[in-house]
Design a protein around this motif. Sequence first.
Motif, PDB file in Angstrom:
ATOM      1  N   PRO A 189      -1.046  -1.622  73.037  1.00  0.00           N
ATOM      2  CA  PRO A 189      -0.816  -1.770  74.472  1.00  0.00           C
ATOM      3  C   PRO A 189       0.623  -2.239  74.739  1.00  0.00           C
ATOM      4  CG  PRO A 189      -2.962  -2.642  73.890  1.00  0.00           C
ATOM      5  CD  PRO A 189      -2.242  -2.349  72.596  1.00  0.00           C
ATOM      6  N   GLY A 190       1.286  -1.557  75.649  1.00  0.00           N
ATOM      7  CA  GLY A 190       2.683  -1.838  75.945  1.00  0.00           C
ATOM      8  C   GLY A 190       3.639  -1.080  75.040  1.00  0.00           C
ATOM      9  N   GLY A 191       3.110  -0.422  74.016  1.00  0.00           N
ATOM     10  CA  GLY A 191       3.932   0.313  73.063  1.00  0.00           C
ATOM     11  C   GLY A 191       4.569   1.541  73.687  1.00  0.00           C
ATOM     12  N   GLN A 192       5.680   1.930  73.115  1.00  0.00           N
ATOM     13  CA  GLN A 192       6.445   3.071  73.602  1.00  0.00           C
ATOM     14  C   GLN A 192       6.360   4.223  72.608  1.00  0.00           C
ATOM     15  OE1 GLN A 192       8.232   3.015  76.678  1.00  0.00           O
ATOM     16  NE2 GLN A 192       6.955   1.181  76.842  1.00  0.00           N
ATOM     17  N   ALA A 193       6.336   5.416  73.134  1.00  0.00           N
ATOM     18  CA  ALA A 193       6.425   6.619  72.310  1.00  0.00           C
ATOM     19  C   ALA A 193       7.541   7.482  72.890  1.00  0.00           C
ATOM     20  CB  ALA A 193       5.112   7.386  72.316  1.00  0.00           C
ATOM     21  N   GLU A 250      18.090  13.508  77.350  1.00  0.00           N
ATOM     22  CA  GLU A 250      18.540  13.856  76.002  1.00  0.00           C
ATOM     23  C   GLU A 250      18.608  12.643  75.066  1.00  0.00           C
ATOM     24  OE1 GLU A 250      21.867  12.877  78.661  1.00  0.00           O
ATOM     25  OE2 GLU A 250      20.376  14.461  78.804  1.00  0.00           O
ATOM     26  N   ASN A 251      18.565  11.420  75.630  1.00  0.00           N
ATOM     27  CA  ASN A 251      18.532  10.199  74.823  1.00  0.00           C
ATOM     28  C   ASN A 251      17.109   9.672  74.654  1.00  0.00           C
ATOM     29  OD1 ASN A 251      21.415  10.043  74.516  1.00  0.00           O
ATOM     30  ND2 ASN A 251      21.497   9.388  76.650  1.00  0.00           N
ATOM     31  N   SER A 252      16.122  10.477  75.077  1.00  0.00           N
ATOM     32  CA  SER A 252      14.697  10.143  74.993  1.00  0.00           C
ATOM     33  C   SER A 252      14.283   9.006  75.920  1.00  0.00           C
ATOM     34  CB  SER A 252      14.289   9.821  73.550  1.00  0.00           C
ATOM     35  OG  SER A 252      14.506  10.948  72.732  1.00  0.00           O
ATOM     36  N   GLU A 253      15.077   8.760  76.942  1.00  0.00           N
ATOM     37  CA  GLU A 253      14.725   7.727  77.912  1.00  0.00           C
ATOM     38  C   GLU A 253      14.090   8.377  79.142  1.00  0.00           C
ATOM     39  OE1 GLU A 253      14.732   4.464  77.372  1.00  0.00           O
ATOM     40  OE2 GLU A 253      15.339   5.042  75.355  1.00  0.00           O
ATOM     41  N   PRO A 254      13.156   7.670  79.805  1.00  0.00           N
ATOM     42  CA  PRO A 254      12.480   8.245  80.976  1.00  0.00           C
ATOM     43  C   PRO A 254      13.463   8.730  82.038  1.00  0.00           C
ATOM     44  CG  PRO A 254      11.399   6.222  80.283  1.00  0.00           C
ATOM     45  CD  PRO A 254      12.665   6.335  79.476  1.00  0.00           C
ATOM     46  N   THR A 303       7.554  16.535  67.895  1.00  0.00           N
ATOM     47  CA  THR A 303       8.075  15.599  66.903  1.00  0.00           C
ATOM     48  C   THR A 303       8.138  14.236  67.580  1.00  0.00           C
ATOM     49  OG1 THR A 303       9.424  17.308  65.854  1.00  0.00           O
ATOM     50  CG2 THR A 303      10.022  15.016  65.405  1.00  0.00           C
ATOM     51  N   PHE A 304       7.428  13.259  67.026  1.00  0.00           N
ATOM     52  CA  PHE A 304       7.458  11.905  67.579  1.00  0.00           C
ATOM     53  C   PHE A 304       8.513  11.103  66.830  1.00  0.00           C
ATOM     54  CE2 PHE A 304       3.709  13.284  69.612  1.00  0.00           C
ATOM     55  CZ  PHE A 304       3.529  12.465  70.711  1.00  0.00           C
ATOM     56  N   GLU A 305       9.521  10.670  67.558  1.00  0.00           N
ATOM     57  CA  GLU A 305      10.609   9.880  66.980  1.00  0.00           C
ATOM     58  C   GLU A 305      10.285   8.390  67.004  1.00  0.00           C
ATOM     59  OE1 GLU A 305      14.562  12.240  68.124  1.00  0.00           O
ATOM     60  OE2 GLU A 305      13.415  11.599  69.883  1.00  0.00           O
ATOM     61  N   ARG A 306       9.421   7.986  67.912  1.00  0.00           N
ATOM     62  CA  ARG A 306       9.024   6.586  68.058  1.00  0.00           C
ATOM     63  C   ARG A 306       7.554   6.583  68.458  1.00  0.00           C
ATOM     64  NH1 ARG A 306      11.951   2.756  72.556  1.00  0.00           N
ATOM     65  NH2 ARG A 306      10.676   0.895  72.274  1.00  0.00           N
ATOM     66  N   ALA A 312      12.219  19.991  74.763  1.00  0.00           N
ATOM     67  CA  ALA A 312      11.690  19.351  75.965  1.00  0.00           C
ATOM     68  C   ALA A 312      11.252  17.953  75.547  1.00  0.00           C
ATOM     69  CB  ALA A 312      10.517  20.150  76.521  1.00  0.00           C
ATOM     70  N   ARG A 313      11.885  16.940  76.123  1.00  0.00           N
ATOM     71  CA  ARG A 313      11.627  15.556  75.708  1.00  0.00           C
ATOM     72  C   ARG A 313      10.650  14.859  76.644  1.00  0.00           C
ATOM     73  NH1 ARG A 313      14.926  13.912  71.688  1.00  0.00           N
ATOM     74  NH2 ARG A 313      16.663  15.306  71.205  1.00  0.00           N
ATOM     75  N   GLY A 314       9.883  13.946  76.053  1.00  0.00           N
ATOM     76  CA  GLY A 314       8.922  13.185  76.830  1.00  0.00           C
ATOM     77  C   GLY A 314       8.801  11.765  76.317  1.00  0.00           C
ATOM     78  N   TRP A 315       8.118  10.948  77.097  1.00  0.00           N
ATOM     79  CA  TRP A 315       7.888   9.548  76.738  1.00  0.00           C
ATOM     80  C   TRP A 315       6.481   9.139  77.147  1.00  0.00           C
ATOM     81  CZ3 TRP A 315       6.451   6.251  80.624  1.00  0.00           C
ATOM     82  CH2 TRP A 315       6.713   6.671  81.935  1.00  0.00           C
ATOM     83  N   TRP A 316       5.970   8.123  76.480  1.00  0.00           N
ATOM     84  CA  TRP A 316       4.709   7.474  76.842  1.00  0.00           C
ATOM     85  C   TRP A 316       4.932   5.973  76.857  1.00  0.00           C
ATOM     86  CZ3 TRP A 316       0.487   9.354  72.881  1.00  0.00           C
ATOM     87  CH2 TRP A 316       0.245  10.707  73.055  1.00  0.00           C
TER      88      TRP A 316
END
Length: 161
Positions: free
Chosen positions: A58-62, A98-102, A50-53, A74-78
């Motif tokens: 370029p430079g965008g966050q996921a 748990e706050n979706s931060e790296p 599930t993508f919340e963001r 299991a949370r991840g970021w891009w």
Amino acid sequence: MPVISSTKDVDTLTMTFVAEFEATVEKVWEVWADPRKLERWWGPPTWPATFERYEFEPGGQARYYMTGPDGTKARGWWTITAIEAPHRLEFDDGFADENSEPVDPKDATHGTVTIEAAGGRTRMTTVSTFTSAEQLERMAEMGMEEGMREAQSQIDKLLTA
């Protein structure tokens, strides 16, 4: 199955997946560009994403999470580092809290996706580059190779929809 090869190379600190699809380059690009399509295959079938963001620039966050069979998240970021539509995407990828931060941005892998025409089909090559042999082995032990093969095997359904 669309994945025709997967290779773990400790010397180059990479894991490479090559998949081919009966679809145009543009249609394969959409499984990355559209977060609703992306979440239908990013993650093995038993761990849907599930993508919340999702800032596809370029430079965008996921920010995303994958939900396991028992409800575990299991949370991840891009961080998207490059886009050359519809042929190339690059991003840094890591674990999130748990706050979706790296959790540790220095422990991120770098993903490079190349999409190209290949004899009437479209070839998608996904390369994950690791910071060390230890990181590569840790991800391999977590099942990354099998998980990516299973995840990418779900793309065919999206391309025929």
